[in-house]
Design an enzyme around this catalytic site. Structure first.
Site, PDB file in Angstrom:
ATOM      1  CG  HIS A 227       0.171   2.125  -9.488  1.00 19.64           C
ATOM      2  ND1 HIS A 227      -0.187   1.786  -8.182  1.00 19.64           N
ATOM      3  CD2 HIS A 227      -1.225   2.947  -9.863  1.00 19.64           C
ATOM      4  CE1 HIS A 227      -1.476   2.303  -7.741  1.00 19.64           C
ATOM      5  NE2 HIS A 227      -2.082   3.098  -8.966  1.00 19.64           N
TER       6      HIS A 227
ATOM      7  NE  ARG B  95      -7.276   1.856  -5.857  1.00 18.64           N
ATOM      8  CZ  ARG B  95      -6.281   2.053  -5.406  1.00 18.64           C
ATOM      9  NH1 ARG B  95      -5.058   2.332  -6.222  1.00 18.64           N
ATOM     10  NH2 ARG B  95      -6.025   2.078  -4.011  1.00 18.64           N
TER      11      ARG B  95
ATOM     12  CD1 TRP C 125       7.537   6.421  -2.337  1.00 17.47           C
ATOM     13  CD2 TRP C 125       7.097   6.726  -4.463  1.00 17.47           C
ATOM     14  NE1 TRP C 125       8.712   6.255  -3.108  1.00 17.47           N
ATOM     15  CE2 TRP C 125       8.600   6.437  -4.250  1.00 17.47           C
ATOM     16  CE3 TRP C 125       6.337   6.947  -5.459  1.00 17.47           C
ATOM     17  CZ2 TRP C 125       9.309   6.459  -5.533  1.00 17.47           C
ATOM     18  CZ3 TRP C 125       7.328   6.931  -7.025  1.00 17.47           C
ATOM     19  CH2 TRP C 125       8.668   6.669  -6.734  1.00 17.47           C
TER      20      TRP C 125
ATOM     21  CD  GLU D 224       2.674 -13.553  15.475  1.00 16.30           C
ATOM     22  OE1 GLU D 224       2.618 -12.435  16.203  1.00 16.30           O
ATOM     23  OE2 GLU D 224       2.026 -14.617  16.290  1.00 16.30           O
TER      24      GLU D 224
ATOM     25  CG  ASN E   1      -7.434  -2.204  -5.476  1.00 19.80           C
ATOM     26  OD1 ASN E   1      -6.329  -2.792  -5.426  1.00 19.80           O
ATOM     27  ND2 ASN E   1      -7.900  -1.017  -4.808  1.00 19.80           N
TER      28      ASN E   1
ATOM     29  CB  SER F   2     -12.969  -7.650  -4.973  1.00 19.68           C
ATOM     30  OG  SER F   2     -12.548  -8.828  -4.531  1.00 19.68           O
TER      31      SER F   2
ATOM     32  CG  ASP G  42      -2.164   0.936   1.054  1.00 22.19           C
ATOM     33  OD1 ASP G  42      -2.482   1.384  -0.151  1.00 22.19           O
ATOM     34  OD2 ASP G  42      -2.666   1.297   1.836  1.00 22.19           O
ATOM     35  N   GLY G  43       0.437   2.188  -0.550  1.00 25.10           N
ATOM     36  CA  GLY G  43       0.808   3.718  -0.481  1.00 25.10           C
ATOM     37  C   GLY G  43       1.690   3.888  -1.775  1.00 25.10           C
ATOM     38  CG  ASN G  44       1.779   1.687  -5.189  1.00 27.96           C
ATOM     39  OD1 ASN G  44       2.700   1.221  -4.429  1.00 27.96           O
ATOM     40  ND2 ASN G  44       1.540   0.695  -6.232  1.00 27.96           N
ATOM     41  N   GLY G  45       0.199   5.488  -4.279  1.00 28.76           N
ATOM     42  CA  GLY G  45      -0.244   6.944  -4.561  1.00 28.76           C
ATOM     43  C   GLY G  45       0.297   7.921  -3.841  1.00 28.76           C
TER      44      GLY G  45
END
Ligand code: FPP
Length: 267
Positions: free
Chosen positions: A39, A73, A27, A209, A70, A68, A22-25
């Site tokens: 991406h 978007r 970033w 975990e 996504n 699912s 997670d976090g491409n956008g």
């Protein structure tokens, strides 16, 4: 291949590591770049981490590549992500196959474009005999959909008298999940500072975990993976049981158990 840095000593058995990338956008935004560039950088991180997982002899690496949800978007972004998956396999399938990686795509594949279905079939077939590492890519995957899918498959078997309701156990249910045949993740990593599972492997995560890091996925690297693995190696996995070598309290525990059960019985 030389290791990029000292690799931590791992606990045995080596864990199935699953990553919610997670976090491409964010970033990209933090660098004044576009989401597609985020991406693309995410795809580079995939290359790095697959290599690192192979180097560390991890038996299974699962990557949550496309949920699912996504699909909700904007169409252009969805198409971009599909194309990125095609490009990833065009560029790396041969090497992955040579390295002994078995590729398993997990998700709701019915209804995906023909070209993507072909790609999935080809990637899985081309690596079917491999056993060094399983690279499971969760694509168009949603755990709630998967659980409903399993329930429907079981209900169908019951209605056809192929299965009796009394025979539905935890193990039977698991055999009907889309992840059937693969061990559940031992360690689930989520990047980008979000603390949730977002419909990822809800059944399979029962005793996983969990490890959360603020690092955005495109910045995730071998070092970050090792930090997560090191943290995992310090976790005591009890699976609901008691694991205690110290029996100095046995007497006290016993007398309390006895007293409590007597008190209860006399009520
Ligand atoms: C989250 O970033 C990431 C995804 C939507 C999926 C991960 C996809 C890749 C790493 C691209 C490459 C995929 C393959 C299979 C090669 P986000 O867009 O949700 O980030 P944000 O929350 O910061 O907007």
């Amino acid at each position: 291949m030389t290791p990029p840095h000292e690799i931590i000593e791992m606990v045995e058995p080596l864990p199935h590591v699953a990553i919610i990338m997670d976090g491409n956008g964010r970033w990209a935004k933090s660098r004044g770049l576009s989401r597609p560039e985020g991406h693309l950088a995410g795809a580079e991180a995939i290359k790095r981490i697959v290599k690192a997982a192979l180097y560390r002899n991890l038996p299974v690496l699962t990557l949550f590549a496309f949920s699912s949800e996504n699909r909700l978007r904007p169409e252009a972004e969805v198409n971009f992500l599909f194309n990125l998956m095609h490009r990833y396999f065009d560029e790396h399938l041969k090497d992955l196959a040579k390295e002994g990686v078995y590729i398993k795509i997990t998700g709701e594949i019915d209804g995906l474009p023909q070209a993507t279905l072909k790609l999935i079939e080809h990637a899985q077939n081309a690596t079917r005999v491999n056993s060094k590492m399983t690279l499971q890519i969760a694509f168009n995957y949603g755990s709630q959909e998967e659980i409903v899918y399993a329930a429907k498959s079981i209900a169908t078997k019951v209605s056809e008298n192929k299965l009796s309701p009394a025979d539905i156990t935890k193990e039977v249910f698991e055999e009907h999940l889309r992840t059937a045949g693969l061990q559940s993740p031992d360690l689930i990593i989520r990047t980008s500072g979000e603390y949730r599972l977002s419909n990822f492997m809800l059944w399979q995560a029962a005793y996983a975990e969990l490890y959360f890091t603020d690092v955005y996925w495109p910045d995730f690297n071998e070092r970050e993976l090792d930090v997560a693995l090191k943290e995992y190696s310090t976790r005591e996995r009890r699976f609901g049981r008691i694991i205690d070598d110290d029996n100095s309290n046995d007497k006290k525990n016993k007398s309390f158990h006895e007293k409590f059960s007597l008190e209860k019985a006399s009520k």
